[in-house]
Design a protein around this motif. Structure first.
Motif, PDB file in Angstrom:
ATOM      1  N   ARG A  54       5.967   1.898  -4.585  1.00  0.00           N
ATOM      2  CA  ARG A  54       4.974   0.889  -4.838  1.00  0.00           C
ATOM      3  C   ARG A  54       4.513   0.419  -3.530  1.00  0.00           C
ATOM      4  O   ARG A  54       5.708  -0.102  -3.013  1.00  0.00           O
ATOM      5  CB  ARG A  54       4.963  -0.148  -5.867  1.00  0.00           C
ATOM      6  N   SER A  55       3.473   0.191  -3.033  1.00  0.00           N
ATOM      7  CA  SER A  55       3.067  -0.393  -1.593  1.00  0.00           C
ATOM      8  C   SER A  55       2.409  -1.745  -1.669  1.00  0.00           C
ATOM      9  O   SER A  55       2.210  -2.252  -2.876  1.00  0.00           O
ATOM     10  CB  SER A  55       2.004   0.498  -1.048  1.00  0.00           C
ATOM     11  N   LEU A  56       2.463  -2.304  -0.741  1.00  0.00           N
ATOM     12  CA  LEU A  56       1.698  -3.618  -0.630  1.00  0.00           C
ATOM     13  C   LEU A  56       0.180  -3.612  -0.894  1.00  0.00           C
ATOM     14  O   LEU A  56      -0.376  -4.662  -0.966  1.00  0.00           O
ATOM     15  CB  LEU A  56       1.819  -4.410   0.683  1.00  0.00           C
TER      16      LEU A  56
ATOM     17  N   ASP B  14      -0.062  -1.931  -4.955  1.00  0.00           N
ATOM     18  CA  ASP B  14       0.816  -1.110  -5.740  1.00  0.00           C
ATOM     19  C   ASP B  14       0.409   0.515  -5.687  1.00  0.00           C
ATOM     20  O   ASP B  14       0.998   1.293  -6.486  1.00  0.00           O
ATOM     21  CB  ASP B  14       1.039  -1.559  -7.158  1.00  0.00           C
TER      22      ASP B  14
ATOM     23  N   GLN C  35       9.271  -5.473   1.351  1.00  0.00           N
ATOM     24  CA  GLN C  35       8.362  -6.436   0.502  1.00  0.00           C
ATOM     25  C   GLN C  35       9.076  -7.468  -0.314  1.00  0.00           C
ATOM     26  O   GLN C  35      10.008  -7.049  -1.094  1.00  0.00           O
ATOM     27  CB  GLN C  35       7.535  -5.381  -0.449  1.00  0.00           C
ATOM     28  N   ALA C  36       8.223  -8.671   0.026  1.00  0.00           N
ATOM     29  CA  ALA C  36       9.158  -9.432  -0.891  1.00  0.00           C
ATOM     30  C   ALA C  36       8.098  -9.770  -2.136  1.00  0.00           C
ATOM     31  O   ALA C  36       8.302 -10.417  -3.235  1.00  0.00           O
ATOM     32  CB  ALA C  36       9.068 -10.819  -0.166  1.00  0.00           C
ATOM     33  N   GLU C  37       6.693  -9.912  -1.750  1.00  0.00           N
ATOM     34  CA  GLU C  37       5.767 -10.281  -2.613  1.00  0.00           C
ATOM     35  C   GLU C  37       4.364  -9.463  -2.468  1.00  0.00           C
ATOM     36  O   GLU C  37       4.117  -9.290  -1.168  1.00  0.00           O
ATOM     37  CB  GLU C  37       5.370 -11.891  -2.731  1.00  0.00           C
ATOM     38  N   MET C  38       3.965  -8.906  -3.467  1.00  0.00           N
ATOM     39  CA  MET C  38       2.564  -8.261  -3.478  1.00  0.00           C
ATOM     40  C   MET C  38       1.536  -8.951  -4.394  1.00  0.00           C
ATOM     41  O   MET C  38       1.955  -9.133  -5.580  1.00  0.00           O
ATOM     42  CB  MET C  38       2.840  -6.823  -3.880  1.00  0.00           C
ATOM     43  N   HIS C  39       0.462  -9.338  -3.552  1.00  0.00           N
ATOM     44  CA  HIS C  39      -0.518  -9.930  -4.431  1.00  0.00           C
ATOM     45  C   HIS C  39      -1.875  -8.808  -4.438  1.00  0.00           C
ATOM     46  O   HIS C  39      -2.288  -8.768  -3.481  1.00  0.00           O
ATOM     47  CB  HIS C  39      -1.175 -11.207  -4.018  1.00  0.00           C
ATOM     48  N   TYR C  40      -2.337  -8.604  -5.644  1.00  0.00           N
ATOM     49  CA  TYR C  40      -3.335  -7.813  -5.780  1.00  0.00           C
ATOM     50  C   TYR C  40      -4.472  -8.469  -6.837  1.00  0.00           C
ATOM     51  O   TYR C  40      -4.119  -8.618  -8.022  1.00  0.00           O
ATOM     52  CB  TYR C  40      -2.984  -6.573  -6.208  1.00  0.00           C
TER      53      TYR C  40
END
Ligand code: SF4
Ligand code: SF4
Lengths: 299, 654
Positions: A137-139, A142, A210-215
């Motif tokens: 999963r990417s920033l 995902d 990656q610590a957090e990803m917001h989408y």
């Protein structure tokens, strides 16, 4: 009847991988079924549609030529989506397994869940592929990326054939070192910065992970998928003040384009807009993702 | 409906939607937050802990908030629909291919489509007959020429060739391309947008010429203001043209046009920007600043096409109120492109206009120079010695002038002994050409000749004699139709007049305008029923197509039912040794209907009375009924920029 007892799972897997690669898959893996069943919500588990499923095979097809990444976005919207090639590969593979190993198999339905509407997939191809170790999963919302093959489209095959599972990728290629550098300087990675609806944000930890990803998927879907525009156009026509406005609402060039796409069942802007991937170093320049680089590596 | 059940059957109330809509939307996969990388790590505890953030299924949400799964599905879809905006993807049309999203550069399409109401209105005024358009395109007459395209071509093909000669300064085509692109960007960043009108009141200077080219480069429209215009004329034209910007010099004599415009902004609702060549007053912008603009034009600005309006010129209005004529590059540049062959203008030639750039005739000479790759030689302000000096110094090959310019040179004896060896052609236009003037000046041109040209703001160059014609033809005829142009002589009922007969000169062709801007009555009156433009000029055509003009229909005097055109009488009066210039206008008369009144400007110290004038005319063979019946001596007559008398401003009672 089932011939699985006479089949060597490892050999079968090797044959399956060889077949899928011949049909255009760049990578093939087998996901840990128990993990999928544990993670996917009820109604979206492989066993919900195939109760005797033993294995979930995930495959990925590439990708874009270097030229494709440089074309205008409206052109990319048309030929950027290569998912149908992935689906046809999976479709062929399910036939191959039944034919070769006499074991029921299905090509996993990739689309939406009838009960929930278009934003809810029936099965998560992403989850299958991630657990099968063919993407991480990417920033970028995902989207799965592969360290060698970059950006791919995925498809899955469910089968009653027992196959040894692969592990997820040991390392996540996202964020790339250059993205970490950029994040440290401006607080955004390329995908975040150049998303036209600014639906991506996140945080990278001190170790560069990656610590957090917001989408904001709603904003992305609005930008990149047009199915909701169809009823919106009809609603606008019904609410129009007069006959001329009604006709305009239905027949203006934008909307005629929608009718066209519906009529022929194809057209761009039914997947994503590709701007986040266009600027992603993994998607565009991973060693096997770049055909030009690939040829040099091969030579 | 959700799974066949309606909202009522599902038990969904408005209160439920209000209470849970936002929560359901956010808990669903419409908003996703992932912490760490728990799936790849198979960290089930972390997955479970943050499940609600990564996006829950409807059933999971239902179990959390206490609704039924089907109710959640219904409400979630309703929320998605509420938030959905169509047309969002238009932004994509301007991305990719090297252009990346930048929040500060992205504007919604409706803001990006920057054609103001005024700009769209002006475009709409270019309402050509579609059949004629098809004909011009199919015959290859309209070929998508633009000034920008011509400059770019010459900048590539002959970068070091002179494009503008201004005294000792030479601007090459390569430099011109750069300068004009920079000025266009300056105008853009000063707020001028494609399709908008910019009024220009300047002499024949580099700033005027480059301003014209920069506006067309940008896709904006130049509307020229005559240098003689003051408050009332300026206000009228700025208002009618909806000009968004004004380019003016610091001062015209005592008059300070920028200060006037800034002080009257309230009455000029469209005017946003005042640009000054020289020192700008507070509130105005210095032209020099625009000419040094560092920012380029936005790269997604459309390149102007030949169909875009690029000029809005007002007729010289000698007999009626001014009318705005919108023109596009197709019309003008086709006329110019075909004209260069006829006037024998080639790359390397040097073209000078003594006529002011405010007039289409002067701009015609500029267009031809730029088409051929010739140089425009500037004469900022006409005086006889300056004209002769500039021709010699700049090695002019072609001069475009009015008869008054040549008459003034003749009167000052400027041609005697002057170096006119470079001249191949003098073109005369703008008002009636006295035959004797052509006969007198012709012999001064050792290597050249004179042409007479007839044109109007409504069509640019309609008729002209060719350089190969005998001088006497240029002395007595306005010539034959320009390439692509059709002309006919028609009677009052629109029927063709037999060869040699008098009638109205009517024109049809690729340069003819489509109609006046925002003036349907004038447009209706300007065209015959079958679409030919009614020039208002009276003339006759010989068997070779050469037209001799004898006056304006509106100037015709109807004396007791006998109609005659006073033009021939005026030409004779101007031969009188005491007279500099004259004009004959009708005076209302109870018995005869109309009688002729002559206004005259006399030479210093000269005297003339009506009796003496009539005696002179009688010796010249003028019929009695054509003799003026009143004579008014004036210090000067109201003149247009091309020194034509504005008869509508002559009041016989005064
Ligand atoms: S597909 Fe387009 S809208 Fe969606 S995240 Fe990527 S850049 Fe943004
Ligand atoms: S640009 Fe690609 S590698 Fe970089 S952070 Fe975004 S998705 Fe990850």
């Amino acid at each position: 009847m089932s011939g699985t007892t006479e089949i060597d799972p490892a050999a079968a897997k090797a044959e399956i991988i060889a077949y899928a690669k011949k049909r255009g898959a760049l990578v093939v893996g087998v996901a840990d079924l128990a993990a999928i069943e544990r993670i996917a919500p009820p109604g979206h588990r492989p066993s919900d549609i195939m109760p005797r499923v033993k294995s979930v095979i995930a495959l990925g097809v590439g990708g874009q030529t270097q030229g494709a990444w440089s074309v205008p976005a409206k052109a990319m919207a048309y030929f950027g989506s290569t998912e149908t090639r992935a689906y046809s590969c999976a479709y062929g593979l399910s036939f191959f397994i039944e034919n070769r190993f006499q074991t029921p198999s299905i090509y996993c339905p990739p689309d939406m869940d009838n009960e929930a509407g278009p934003r809810v997939p029936m099965q998560s191809l992403k989850l299958h592929a991630e657990l099968a170790g063919i993407g991480a999963r990417s920033l970028a919302g995902d989207i799965l990326l592969h360290p060698e093959f970059g950006y791919m489209y995925f498809a899955s095959v469910f089968t009653e054939l027992e196959l040894p599972a692969d592990a997820p990728l040991a390392e996540n290629p996202c964020p790339a070192p250059s993205c970490v550098d950029m994040y440290r300087k401006v607080g955004q990675t390329p995908c975040m910065k150049f998303c036209p609806v600014q639906c991506l944000s996140g945080r990278i930890d001190d170790a560069g992970r990656q610590a957090e990803m917001h989408y904001d998927m709603a904003a992305c879907a609005e930008m990149t998928q047009q199915y909701e525009a169809v009823p919106a156009v009809i609603a606008a026509a019904l609410a129009a003040e007069d006959a001329a406005a009604r006709t305009d609402a239905l027949f203006d060039p934008d909307n005629k384009m929608l009718w066209y796409k519906m009529s022929v069942g194809s057209g761009g802007l039914l997947a994503q807009c590709f701007e986040c991937m266009r600027v992603c170093p993994i998607a565009t320049r991973a060693p096997q993702a770049d055909p030009i680089r690939r040829s040099k590596l091969g030579s | 409906m959700t799974q066949g059940l309606s909202r009522r059957q599902l038990g969904i109330t408005d209160a439920m939607i209000d209470a849970y809509g936002e929560t359901i939307f956010r808990l669903s996969n419409n908003h996703q937050i992932r912490r760490g990388d728990p799936v790849r790590d198979k960290d089930f505890a972390a997955i479970d802990a943050h499940r609600h953030e990564l996006g829950m299924s409807d059933a999971e949400i239902a179990a959390r908030i206490g609704l039924l799964s089907a109710q959640v599905t219904f409400i979630r879809n309703l929320e998605e629909r509420r938030r959905f905006r169509t047309g969002h993807y238009h932004m994509l049309n301007r991305l990719g291919g090297g252009r990346r999203f930048r929040a500060d550069r992205m504007t919604p399409f409706q803001d990006h489509f920057r054609y103001s109401e005024a700009a769209l209105g002006l475009r709409a005024a270019l309402a050509f007959d579609p059949e004629r358009v098809r004909c011009y395109v199919e015959r290859g007459l309209w070929r998508s020429d633009t000034l920008r395209g011509w400059i770019e071509r010459h900048a590539r093909e002959r970068p070091d060739a002179p494009a503008i000669i201004d005294g000792g300064r030479v601007i090459t085509y390569a430099a011109l391309g750069r300068r004009v692109a920079t000025l266009a960007a300056g105008l853009y960043h000063a707020g001028v947008r494609p399709g908008e009108v910019v009024a220009v009141q300047l002499l024949n200077t580099v700033e005027h010429l480059e301003g014209f080219l920069a506006l067309s480069w940008l896709g904006a429209v130049m509307s020229t203001l005559y240098m003689t215009f003051r408050e009332a004329d300026l206000a009228a034209q700025l208002t009618h043209s909806r000009a968004c910007a004004l380019i003016v010099p610091e001062a015209i004599g005592e008059f300070r046009p920028a200060e006037w415009a800034l002080a009257h902004r309230g009455e000029l609702p469209h005017l946003r920007t005042v640009i000054v060549v020289g020192a700008p007053p507070a509130g105005a912008i210095a032209h020099d600043a625009l000419a040094a603009e560092a920012r380029p034009l936005p790269d997604d600005l459309p390149v102007p096409s030949a169909a875009d309006p690029f000029l809005l010129l007002y007729t010289s209005g000698t007999t009626s109120a001014p009318k705005g004529v919108p023109l596009n590059s197709h019309q003008m540049l086709t006329n110019a492109r075909l004209g260069i062959v006829e006037h024998d203008i080639r790359a390397g030639d040097v073209v000078l206009s003594a006529a002011p750039f405010g007039h289409l005739y002067a701009l015609y000479s500029v267009q031809m120079a730029l088409c051929a790759g010739a140089a425009v030689l500037l004469l900022p302000r006409f005086t006889p010695p300056d004209l002769v000096k500039t021709i010699a110094a700049g090695r002019a090959s072609h001069v475009f002038a009015g008869p008054a310019h040549l008459a003034a040179c003749q009167a000052a004896n400027s041609f005697a002994g002057a170096d006119l060896a470079s001249l191949r052609l003098i073109v005369l236009s703008g008002s009636v050409v006295p035959p004797d003037l052509v006969r007198a000046v012709g012999p001064h041109l050792r290597n050249g000749t004179i042409s007479q040209l007839w044109g109007m703001t409504e069509l640019q160059a309609g008729l002209y004699t060719r350089p190969g014609d005998p001088l006497e033809r240029a002395a007595t005829s306005a010539g034959r139709a320009s390439p692509g142009t059709e002309v006919r002589i028609a009677d009052e009922n629109g029927r063709a007049v037999p060869t040699g007969g008098d009638g109205e000169l009517q024109v049809r062709g690729p340069s003819v305008f489509a109609g006046y801007y925002d003036n349907p009555a004038a447009t209706a009156a300007a065209f015959a029923a079958d679409g030919w433009f009614r020039s208002g000029d009276i003339g006759s055509m010989d068997s070779s197509g050469n037209v001799t003009l004898s006056g304006r229909i509106k100037d015709v005097i109807n004396r007791g039912g006998v109609k005659y055109n006073p033009q021939e009488v005026e030409l004779l009066i101007e031969r009188h040794p005491a007279v500099v210039q004259c004009a004959i206008v009708p005076v209302a008369d109870a018995r005869m209907g109309e009688r002729a009144c002559c206004f005259a400007v006399l030479k210093p110290g000269a005297a003339l009375d009506l009796e003496g004038l009539c005696a002179f005319l009688t010796t010249q063979g003028v019929a009695k009924y054509k003799l003026p019946e009143q004579l008014k001596i004036r210090a000067e007559l109201p003149l247009t920029a091309t020194r034509k008398v504005i008869k509508s401003r002559l009041a016989p009672s005064a």
